[in-house]
Design a protein around this motif. Structure first.
Motif, short mmCIF file in Angstrom:
data_model
loop_
_atom_site.label_atom_id
_atom_site.label_comp_id
_atom_site.label_asym_id
_atom_site.label_seq_id
_atom_site.Cartn_x
_atom_site.Cartn_y
_atom_site.Cartn_z
N THR A 260 0.83 -1.21 0.00
CA THR A 260 0.00 0.00 0.00
C THR A 260 0.86 1.26 0.00
O THR A 260 0.35 2.36 0.15
N GLN A 261 2.17 1.08 -0.14
CA GLN A 261 3.09 2.20 -0.27
C GLN A 261 4.08 1.87 -1.38
O GLN A 261 4.25 0.70 -1.72
N PRO A 262 4.71 2.88 -1.97
CA PRO A 262 5.56 2.64 -3.13
C PRO A 262 6.64 1.57 -2.90
O PRO A 262 7.31 1.55 -1.87
N TYR A 263 6.76 0.71 -3.88
CA TYR A 263 7.75 -0.38 -3.81
C TYR A 263 9.16 0.18 -3.99
O TYR A 263 9.41 1.03 -4.84
N ILE A 264 10.09 -0.32 -3.19
CA ILE A 264 11.50 -0.01 -3.40
C ILE A 264 12.16 -1.20 -4.10
O ILE A 264 11.57 -2.27 -4.21
N GLU A 265 13.37 -0.98 -4.58
CA GLU A 265 14.03 -1.96 -5.44
C GLU A 265 14.25 -3.32 -4.77
O GLU A 265 14.29 -4.35 -5.45
N THR A 266 14.38 -3.33 -3.45
CA THR A 266 14.67 -4.58 -2.74
C THR A 266 13.43 -5.29 -2.20
O THR A 266 13.55 -6.33 -1.55
N ASP A 267 12.25 -4.74 -2.47
CA ASP A 267 11.04 -5.40 -2.00
C ASP A 267 10.84 -6.74 -2.71
O ASP A 267 11.32 -6.95 -3.84
N THR A 268 10.12 -7.62 -2.05
CA THR A 268 9.90 -8.97 -2.57
C THR A 268 9.16 -8.94 -3.90
O THR A 268 8.13 -8.28 -4.04
N VAL A 269 9.71 -9.66 -4.88
CA VAL A 269 9.07 -9.74 -6.19
C VAL A 269 8.18 -10.98 -6.23
O VAL A 269 8.53 -12.03 -5.71
N LYS A 270 7.01 -10.82 -6.84
CA LYS A 270 6.06 -11.93 -6.94
C LYS A 270 5.09 -11.64 -8.07
O LYS A 270 3.95 -11.22 -7.85
N PRO A 271 5.53 -11.84 -9.31
CA PRO A 271 4.67 -11.53 -10.46
C PRO A 271 3.41 -12.39 -10.49
O PRO A 271 3.42 -13.55 -10.07
N LEU A 272 2.34 -11.79 -11.00
CA LEU A 272 1.05 -12.47 -11.04
C LEU A 272 0.81 -13.22 -12.34
O LEU A 272 -0.08 -14.07 -12.40
N GLY A 273 1.57 -12.88 -13.39
CA GLY A 273 1.33 -13.48 -14.69
C GLY A 273 2.62 -13.77 -15.42
O GLY A 273 3.72 -13.49 -14.94
N VAL A 274 2.47 -14.33 -16.61
CA VAL A 274 3.62 -14.73 -17.42
C VAL A 274 4.47 -13.54 -17.82
O VAL A 274 5.71 -13.60 -17.77
N TYR A 275 3.83 -12.44 -18.22
CA TYR A 275 4.60 -11.26 -18.63
C TYR A 275 5.54 -10.81 -17.52
O TYR A 275 6.75 -10.66 -17.71
N GLY A 276 5.00 -10.58 -16.33
CA GLY A 276 5.82 -10.15 -15.20
C GLY A 276 6.89 -11.17 -14.84
O GLY A 276 8.02 -10.81 -14.53
N ALA A 277 6.53 -12.44 -14.89
CA ALA A 277 7.49 -13.50 -14.57
C ALA A 277 8.62 -13.55 -15.59
O ALA A 277 9.78 -13.77 -15.24
N SER A 278 8.29 -13.33 -16.88
CA SER A 278 9.32 -13.34 -17.92
C SER A 278 10.25 -12.15 -17.79
O SER A 278 11.46 -12.26 -18.01
N LYS A 279 9.71 -11.00 -17.40
CA LYS A 279 10.56 -9.82 -17.18
C LYS A 279 11.46 -10.03 -15.96
O LYS A 279 12.62 -9.62 -15.95
N LEU A 280 10.92 -10.67 -14.93
CA LEU A 280 11.74 -10.98 -13.75
C LEU A 280 12.86 -11.94 -14.13
O LEU A 280 13.99 -11.80 -13.65
N ALA A 281 12.57 -12.89 -15.00
CA ALA A 281 13.60 -13.83 -15.46
C ALA A 281 14.73 -13.08 -16.15
O ALA A 281 15.91 -13.43 -15.99
N GLY A 282 14.40 -12.04 -16.89
CA GLY A 282 15.42 -11.23 -17.54
C GLY A 282 16.27 -10.48 -16.54
O GLY A 282 17.50 -10.42 -16.67
N GLU A 283 15.64 -9.91 -15.53
CA GLU A 283 16.38 -9.24 -14.46
C GLU A 283 17.37 -10.20 -13.81
O GLU A 283 18.55 -9.87 -13.61
N GLN A 284 16.87 -11.38 -13.46
CA GLN A 284 17.70 -12.36 -12.75
C GLN A 284 18.84 -12.87 -13.63
O GLN A 284 19.94 -13.13 -13.13
N ALA A 285 18.59 -12.99 -14.92
CA ALA A 285 19.63 -13.44 -15.85
C ALA A 285 20.77 -12.43 -15.90
O ALA A 285 21.96 -12.79 -15.87
N ILE A 286 20.42 -11.15 -15.95
CA ILE A 286 21.44 -10.10 -15.97
C ILE A 286 22.22 -10.09 -14.67
O ILE A 286 23.46 -10.03 -14.64
N GLN A 287 21.51 -10.16 -13.55
CA GLN A 287 22.16 -10.12 -12.24
C GLN A 287 23.08 -11.32 -12.03
O GLN A 287 24.12 -11.19 -11.38
N SER A 288 22.72 -12.46 -12.56
CA SER A 288 23.54 -13.66 -12.36
C SER A 288 24.87 -13.54 -13.11
O SER A 288 25.88 -14.10 -12.68
#
Length: 298
Positions: free
Chosen positions: A119-147
């Motif tokens: 209920t307040q703006p998300y910061i970069e370190t907040d827990t990620v939990k995508p609701l759909g395929v689009y969000g999950a695929s974008k998260l996969a891209g983030e994690q691939a870069i970070q790895s």
């Protein structure tokens, strides 16, 4: 800065089109994409790993900006493999090639990596939990870069619109001419963000990193940053702010998400905190309504 070689992937998209015009003063820009046209100089297919590697190795960029993505949120529910290939797998390959060249990789992600339970703006370190395929695929891209690591900036943005492409602004302008009544979802909260401001902020970051007055450790600064316009609203209020500028103004009615069922679930609240990017680079975008006014006047 003329010695910089900037590989811009996706110059025909909302953000990519603006980037192509903003980053020109920073170096030699090579525009790459899948569909040949006057904007694209090099053919690059994000669904083809060999194509990605070949282009990066031929261009030998010092900066890679990926403005391309699979963005069809609802369609992704049926095309999950394609969404993950473009938004996830391709980013891992880009990160590897970028690391090999010691280049800087800039990539754009989304507020849809969050589930909207805050209920307040998300910061970069907040827990990620995508609701759909689009969000999950974008998260996969983030994690691939970070790895892979190295020099990279992942810029999460939200509710992107502009004067070209497919977006909420252009859809509302079209529907205002076609219909007498519009029903718009009013219980999803976010921050509409003009594509030009994303491109300008990206250029600002690159200019700061390149200036002799700013000797910085890019690897230490690498990571995820939120980048949206300030303030918050809902789709209904956003639509009203758009329609008020149209000659024909249909009646607009607020509805709930449940009254407008869609294949993919959206976060009910996805406002992002921009504190980190403001403290690191001094970047503060205007409020969403002020940005909309500037967009419509441009």
């Amino acid at each position: 800065m003329s010695n910089k070689r900037i590989l811009l992937i996706g110059p025909n998209g909302q953000v990519g089109w603006e980037l192509l015009r903003c980053v020109q003063p920073l170096g030699h820009v090579i525009a790459a994409g899948r569909n040949q046209n006057e904007q694209i100089q090099v053919h690059l297919d994000l669904t083809n790993p060999d194509s990605i590697r070949r282009v990066v190795r031929e261009v030998k960029p010092t900066i890679i900006i990926n403005a391309a993505a699979y963005t069809a949120v609802d369609k992704a529910e049926k095309e999950s493999e394609l969404a993950y290939t473009i938004n996830g797998t391709a980013l891992g390959i880009l990160a590897e090639e970028s690391q090999r060249l010691k280049a800087l990789l800039i990539h754009y992600s989304t507020d849809y990596v969050f589930d909207g339970s805050y209920t307040q703006p998300y910061i970069e370190t907040d827990t990620v939990k995508p609701l759909g395929v689009y969000g999950a695929s974008k998260l996969a891209g983030e994690q691939a870069i970070q790895s892979v690591g190295g020099h990279y900036f992942i810029l999460r943005t939200a509710w992107v619109y502009g004067l070209r492409g497919n977006n909420f602004l252009l859809t509302m302008q079209r529907l205002a001419k076609e219909r007498d009544e519009l029903k718009i979802v009013a219980d999803q909260i976010g921050a509409p963000t003009w594509s030009r401001m994303i491109a300008q902020a990206t250029t600002n970051i690159l200019a700061q990193l390149d200036t002799s007055l700013c000797q910085v450790d890019i690897e230490a600064l690498s990571g995820i940053y939120h980048l949206t316009c300030a303030g918050e609203t809902n789709w209904f209020e956003f639509a009203k702010a758009i329609i008020i500028h149209e000659n024909k103004q249909p009646n607009i009615l607020p509805i709930t998400t449940d009254e407008y069922p869609a294949p993919a679930k959206r976060p009910t609240y996805s406002v992002l905190s921009n504190t980190k990017i403001a403290e690191t680079f001094g970047i503060k975008l205007p409020t969403w309504d002020k940005a909309l006014e500037l967009c419509l006047l441009s």
